[in-house]
Design a protein around this motif. Structure first.
Motif, mmCIF file in Angstrom:
data_model
loop_
_atom_site.group_PDB
_atom_site.id
_atom_site.type_symbol
_atom_site.label_atom_id
_atom_site.label_comp_id
_atom_site.label_asym_id
_atom_site.label_seq_id
_atom_site.Cartn_x
_atom_site.Cartn_y
_atom_site.Cartn_z
ATOM 1 N N MET A 129 48.045 35.649 -46.051
ATOM 2 C CA MET A 129 47.872 34.266 -46.479
ATOM 3 C C MET A 129 48.668 33.986 -47.748
ATOM 4 O O MET A 129 48.569 34.719 -48.733
ATOM 5 N N ILE A 130 49.440 32.903 -47.700
ATOM 6 C CA ILE A 130 50.140 32.421 -48.886
ATOM 7 C C ILE A 130 49.389 31.194 -49.393
ATOM 8 O O ILE A 130 49.312 30.178 -48.713
ATOM 9 N N GLY A 131 48.792 31.313 -50.598
ATOM 10 C CA GLY A 131 48.120 30.166 -51.210
ATOM 11 C C GLY A 131 49.109 29.428 -52.082
ATOM 12 O O GLY A 131 50.223 29.896 -52.276
ATOM 13 N N GLY A 132 48.725 28.309 -52.532
ATOM 14 C CA GLY A 132 47.356 27.902 -52.697
ATOM 15 C C GLY A 132 46.792 28.483 -53.998
ATOM 16 O O GLY A 132 47.312 29.384 -54.628
ATOM 17 N N ASP A 133 45.720 27.864 -54.411
ATOM 18 C CA ASP A 133 45.042 28.289 -55.629
ATOM 19 C C ASP A 133 44.188 29.515 -55.357
ATOM 20 O O ASP A 133 44.008 29.935 -54.208
ATOM 21 N N ASP A 134 43.628 30.071 -56.406
ATOM 22 C CA ASP A 134 42.899 31.324 -56.292
ATOM 23 C C ASP A 134 41.474 31.130 -55.796
ATOM 24 O O ASP A 134 40.671 32.056 -55.838
ATOM 25 N N SER A 135 41.144 29.938 -55.268
ATOM 26 C CA SER A 135 39.867 29.794 -54.573
ATOM 27 C C SER A 135 40.017 30.071 -53.080
ATOM 28 O O SER A 135 39.016 30.319 -52.404
ATOM 29 N N VAL A 136 41.244 30.055 -52.541
ATOM 30 C CA VAL A 136 41.398 30.275 -51.098
ATOM 31 C C VAL A 136 41.047 31.702 -50.674
ATOM 32 O O VAL A 136 40.666 31.915 -49.509
ATOM 33 N N PRO A 137 41.128 32.731 -51.552
ATOM 34 C CA PRO A 137 40.684 34.048 -51.105
ATOM 35 C C PRO A 137 39.185 34.152 -50.848
ATOM 36 O O PRO A 137 38.748 35.106 -50.189
ATOM 37 N N ILE A 138 38.384 33.208 -51.327
ATOM 38 C CA ILE A 138 36.940 33.301 -51.100
ATOM 39 C C ILE A 138 36.635 33.238 -49.596
ATOM 40 O O ILE A 138 35.990 34.141 -49.055
ATOM 41 N N PRO A 139 37.075 32.214 -48.869
ATOM 42 C CA PRO A 139 36.846 32.229 -47.412
ATOM 43 C C PRO A 139 37.686 33.281 -46.691
ATOM 44 O O PRO A 139 37.262 33.794 -45.637
ATOM 45 N N PHE A 140 38.863 33.611 -47.219
ATOM 46 C CA PHE A 140 39.695 34.662 -46.633
ATOM 47 C C PHE A 140 38.909 35.976 -46.569
ATOM 48 O O PHE A 140 38.830 36.630 -45.530
ATOM 49 N N LEU A 141 38.297 36.359 -47.684
ATOM 50 C CA LEU A 141 37.543 37.608 -47.738
ATOM 51 C C LEU A 141 36.275 37.535 -46.897
ATOM 52 O O LEU A 141 35.891 38.522 -46.256
ATOM 53 N N ALA A 142 35.627 36.385 -46.893
ATOM 54 C CA ALA A 142 34.390 36.245 -46.124
ATOM 55 C C ALA A 142 34.619 36.480 -44.636
ATOM 56 O O ALA A 142 33.693 36.893 -43.914
ATOM 57 N N ALA A 143 35.845 36.241 -44.162
ATOM 58 C CA ALA A 143 36.149 36.394 -42.740
ATOM 59 C C ALA A 143 36.147 37.849 -42.285
ATOM 60 O O ALA A 143 36.162 38.115 -41.078
ATOM 61 N N PHE A 144 36.120 38.810 -43.204
ATOM 62 C CA PHE A 144 36.153 40.228 -42.833
ATOM 63 C C PHE A 144 34.775 40.771 -42.462
ATOM 64 O O PHE A 144 34.642 41.965 -42.206
ATOM 65 N N ALA A 145 33.765 39.927 -42.409
ATOM 66 C CA ALA A 145 32.441 40.365 -41.968
ATOM 67 C C ALA A 145 32.545 40.972 -40.576
ATOM 68 O O ALA A 145 33.202 40.426 -39.689
ATOM 69 N N GLY A 146 31.925 42.118 -40.399
ATOM 70 C CA GLY A 146 31.950 42.783 -39.103
ATOM 71 C C GLY A 146 33.115 43.718 -38.890
ATOM 72 O O GLY A 146 33.222 44.361 -37.838
#
Length: 318
Positions: A129-146
């Motif tokens: 992922m190319i951001g963007g501000d440093d809030s975009v990694p919050i949902p990026f990281l959350a997607a690794f559940a499982g």
């Protein structure tokens, strides 16, 4: 540019993909693909509170800027890349581009980022992922559940452990605080801190109490990049989160918070290559480039080259 619905998510077609590689839909992904996409912003701060934090959308055009810069300077991935000792991709793996997530506002953007990353991971591809501000990694990281245990390597001038700013808990000063609350995040190693940011003494204490390893630039140089890479946990999913202000401003000046005393490109490239060679790469996000301050595209080119180093290193692992 036109907006296209790919896999239920609206993407803006970039015209030319990263490194001039194909622009595809999620459904077209193959296992082992390096899947690039852009995300303009996640959660802006409001103007309420004692300080105005309004830098979020300054990085919204960064994905396009990085593509333009890298497509001009790294013109053919079949050519010899001296950072990697050969062509970018040594085998049949691909670099592909999904385009940029269409701006639907903060809540919709967060949902789209998380959904896109989950779709990429479900197809056994690597999200970049190319951001963007440093809030975009919050949902990026959350997607690794499982996906199993996740080990985060954050390379940044700041630690991003504020619980909230003016009541907002999903902004760019809270990225690692929110990551630490994810039950599958096993470790957080943070490298590159220096100067003064939004962190207060209590935020540093909270990070250390959780178990985050905080390593300044000078400490990183003293320890050595090989030793740092070796110290990362094994048998997990390494996710690298890079803030462009980890670079020294003489190398990459077009960032939201230029802070003297950062890393040179060759230093960060070496650290990233070594970490990936030893621990693999489950995902990469790069944030906080500010194109309006990048008159000649130099900073965008630096960011693009770091991404190339990461992809090329990951492609060389079995």
């Amino acid at each position: 540019m036109v907006a296209l619905e790919l896999g239920g998510i609206m993407f803006v077609h970039p015209g030319r993909g990263f490194l001039d590689q194909p622009v595809v839909s999620v459904a077209d992904l193959r296992p082992g693909d390096f899947c690039v996409f852009g995300a303009g912003y996640g959660t802006p701060y409001s103007s309420k509170g004692e300080v105005r934090y309004d830098l979020t959308t300054r990085s919204a055009d960064a994905p396009s800027a990085v593509r333009r810069a890298i497509n001009q300077t790294s013109t053919d991935i079949t050519h010899f890349d001296f950072d990697l000792g050969g062509p970018l991709l040594p085998d049949a793996r691909r670099v592909v581009d999904l385009g940029d997530i269409a701006d639907g506002g903060a809540e919709a953007n967060r949902a789209a980022i998380k959904s896109a990353v989950k779709d990429v991971l479900a197809r056994r591809a690597v999200p970049v992922m190319i951001g963007g501000d440093d809030s975009v990694p919050i949902p990026f990281l959350a997607a690794f559940a499982g996906q199993g245990p996740v080990d985060i390597l954050q390379i940044d001038a700041h630690i991003d452990w504020r619980d909230s700013i003016a009541g907002e808990r999903l902004g760019y000063s809270s990225t690692m605080r929110r990551a630490a609350e994810l039950p599958f995040v096993r470790s957080i190693t943070q490298i590159g801190m220096r100067g003064v940011g939004s962190a207060r003494p209590e935020d540093v204490a909270t990070a250390k109490a959780w178990g985050a390893r905080l390593i300044t630039v000078s400490e990183a140089r003293h320890i050595g990049f090989a030793a740092l890479a070796q110290s990362l946990p094994s048998d997990g999913n390494l996710v690298i989160q890079l803030d462009a202000d980890a670079f020294d401003p003489s190398v990459c000046p077009a960032v939201n918070a230029p802070t003297p005393g950062g890393f040179r490109l060759e230093e960060l490239a070496e650290l990233v290559r070594l970490a990936i060679a030893m621990r693999g790469l489950a995902g990469l996000s790069v944030v906080e480039l500010v194109p309006e301050q990048d008159a000649y595209g130099h900073s965008a080119n630096v960011v693009g080259r770091l991404i190339c180093n990461a992809i090329g290193s990951a492609a060389r692992r079995p």
